[in-house]
Design an enzyme around this catalytic site. Structure first.
Site, PDB file in Angstrom:
ATOM      1  N   TYR A   1      -1.097  -0.574  10.211  1.00  0.00           N
ATOM      2  CA  TYR A   1      -1.257  -0.972   8.805  1.00  0.00           C
ATOM      3  C   TYR A   1      -0.036  -0.531   7.998  1.00  0.00           C
ATOM      4  O   TYR A   1       0.541  -1.313   7.235  1.00  0.00           O
ATOM      5  CB  TYR A   1      -2.538  -0.345   8.270  1.00  0.00           C
ATOM      6  CG  TYR A   1      -2.847  -0.604   6.810  1.00  0.00           C
ATOM      7  CD1 TYR A   1      -3.283  -1.851   6.383  1.00  0.00           C
ATOM      8  CD2 TYR A   1      -2.739   0.417   5.861  1.00  0.00           C
ATOM      9  CE1 TYR A   1      -3.588  -2.082   5.041  1.00  0.00           C
ATOM     10  CE2 TYR A   1      -3.045   0.198   4.531  1.00  0.00           C
ATOM     11  CZ  TYR A   1      -3.477  -1.056   4.126  1.00  0.00           C
ATOM     12  OH  TYR A   1      -3.786  -1.273   2.806  1.00  0.00           O
TER      13      TYR A   1
ATOM     14  N   SER B   1       0.840  -1.200   0.000  1.00  0.00           N
ATOM     15  CA  SER B   1       0.000   0.000   0.000  1.00  0.00           C
ATOM     16  C   SER B   1       0.871   1.242   0.000  1.00  0.00           C
ATOM     17  O   SER B   1       2.005   1.221   0.516  1.00  0.00           O
ATOM     18  CB  SER B   1      -0.889   0.028   1.252  1.00  0.00           C
ATOM     19  OG  SER B   1      -1.550   1.281   1.351  1.00  0.00           O
TER      20      SER B   1
ATOM     21  N   LYS C   1       2.557  -3.032   6.085  1.00  0.00           N
ATOM     22  CA  LYS C   1       2.801  -2.968   4.638  1.00  0.00           C
ATOM     23  C   LYS C   1       4.256  -2.614   4.351  1.00  0.00           C
ATOM     24  O   LYS C   1       4.837  -3.104   3.382  1.00  0.00           O
ATOM     25  CB  LYS C   1       1.857  -1.961   3.989  1.00  0.00           C
ATOM     26  CG  LYS C   1       0.371  -2.370   4.035  1.00  0.00           C
ATOM     27  CD  LYS C   1       0.072  -3.612   3.229  1.00  0.00           C
ATOM     28  CE  LYS C   1      -1.437  -3.767   2.970  1.00  0.00           C
ATOM     29  NZ  LYS C   1      -1.746  -5.007   2.233  1.00  0.00           N
TER      30      LYS C   1
END
Ligand SMILES: NC(=O)c1ccc[n+]([C@@H]2O[C@H](COP(=O)([O-])OP(=O)(O)OC[C@H]3O[C@@H](n4cnc5c(N)ncnc54)[C@H](O)[C@@H]3O)[C@@H](O)[C@H]2O)c1
Length: 264
Positions: free
Chosen positions: A164, A151, A168
């Site tokens: 998150y 991402s 990633k």
């Protein structure tokens, strides 16, 4: 776009290949390119529906209902794919995300369970699944391709979703390590980092805010097909000499000078 033949006979596993977003479109795209596809999803109905769609279009697919986070699930994915198609050439790790697993807030407000959930579905399962697939690729003796969906949040600071972003970013690092460890076996490993993609998950999270499109040089949010075609490139012989790379597919967002100076 005529993709036929690019992956003829190359068997692909798409982890998180059901649903209605990037995973589903990746399954369809790889199948259109000739790959027999194992559509793996926790959601049995969506995996079956994508399988049916692929078969109706003349492709080959099997639906595998499994939880990628568990060793048992991973073992079943590898066994069922080999039962169906006899080999594994491509692994695409799509399952992941943020807001279905935790809520957006600054780090001091995160509880341990939310942190662990995010790391488990965005990083840890990829260790489990990749660890199970690599020996199969090595035994086959003619290489393979692994593509991780990361991402833009793993590239830039990720406020209110630091777990998150950290997961990633870790996945981007893992991608490079696998390139180094298995390159001599002909196994390539690359990552695709989407910017904002119009999927149900993101539409919910953004509350339908279209203002964001104005900050994107190409003037629109991404579509699942934009990501799926980048995956196809990295999974196919078109990228035979590309490994350890991270491709941002973000409509140009990451090209912008970050300090906001006049003309920047
Ligand atoms: N949508 C975006 O804007 C965007 C942006 C950047 C990165 N991404 C990344 O792209 C990927 C796909 O995102 P999406 O928005 O298309 O999500 P999605 O929810 O549509 O797709 C993920 C699929 O994975 C499946 N899945 C979830 N947990 C699973 C499990 N434990 N075992 C098996 N299957 C499981 C879901 O059922 C779903 O079908 C994610 O890794 C996400 O982090 C998305």
């Amino acid at each position: 776009m005529n993709l036929e033949g690019l992956l003829q006979g190359r068997v692909a596993i798409v982890a998180g290949g059901g649903g209605g977003g990037i995973g589903a479109e990746t399954s369809r795209t790889l199948a259109r390119a000739g790959a027999p596809v194992a559509v793996v999803d926790l959601d049995a109905a969506s995996a079956k529906s994508i399988r049916d769609e692929i078969e109706a279009a003349g492709g080959r697919a099997v639906a595998i209902t499994a939880d990628v986070r568990s060793s048992d699930g991973v073992a079943a994915i590898v066994a069922e794919t080999r039962d169906a198609f006899g080999r594994i050439d491509v692994l695409v790790n799509v399952a992941g995300g943020m807001h279905r697993h935790a809520s957006w807030r600054p780090l001091a407000d995160w509880d341990e369970a939310s942190w662990d959930r995010i790391l488990e579905i965005n990083l840890r399962y990829i260790f489990l699944l990749t660890r199970a697939v690599i020996p199969v690729m090595i035994a086959q003796g003619d290489g393979g391709a692994i593509v991780n969906i990361t991402s833009i949040s793993g590239v830039f600071g990720a406020p209110n979703h630091a777990a998150y972003g950290a997961a990633k970013a870790g996945l981007i690092h893992l991608t490079k390590s696998l390139c180094l460890e298995y390159g001599e076996k002909g196994i390539r490993c690359n990552a695709v980092s989407p910017g904002a993609v119009e999927t149900a998950a993101v539409a919910d999270a953004l509350g339908g805010d279209r203002e964001m499109s104005r900050t994107i040089p190409l003037g629109r949010a991404g579509r699942p097909a934009d990501i799926a075609r980048a995956v196809l490139f990295l999974a196919s012989p078109l990228s035979d000499y590309v490994s350890g790379q991270m491709l941002l597919v973000d409509g140009g967002v990451s090209a912008r000078f970050p300090l906001g100076i006049p003309g920047g």
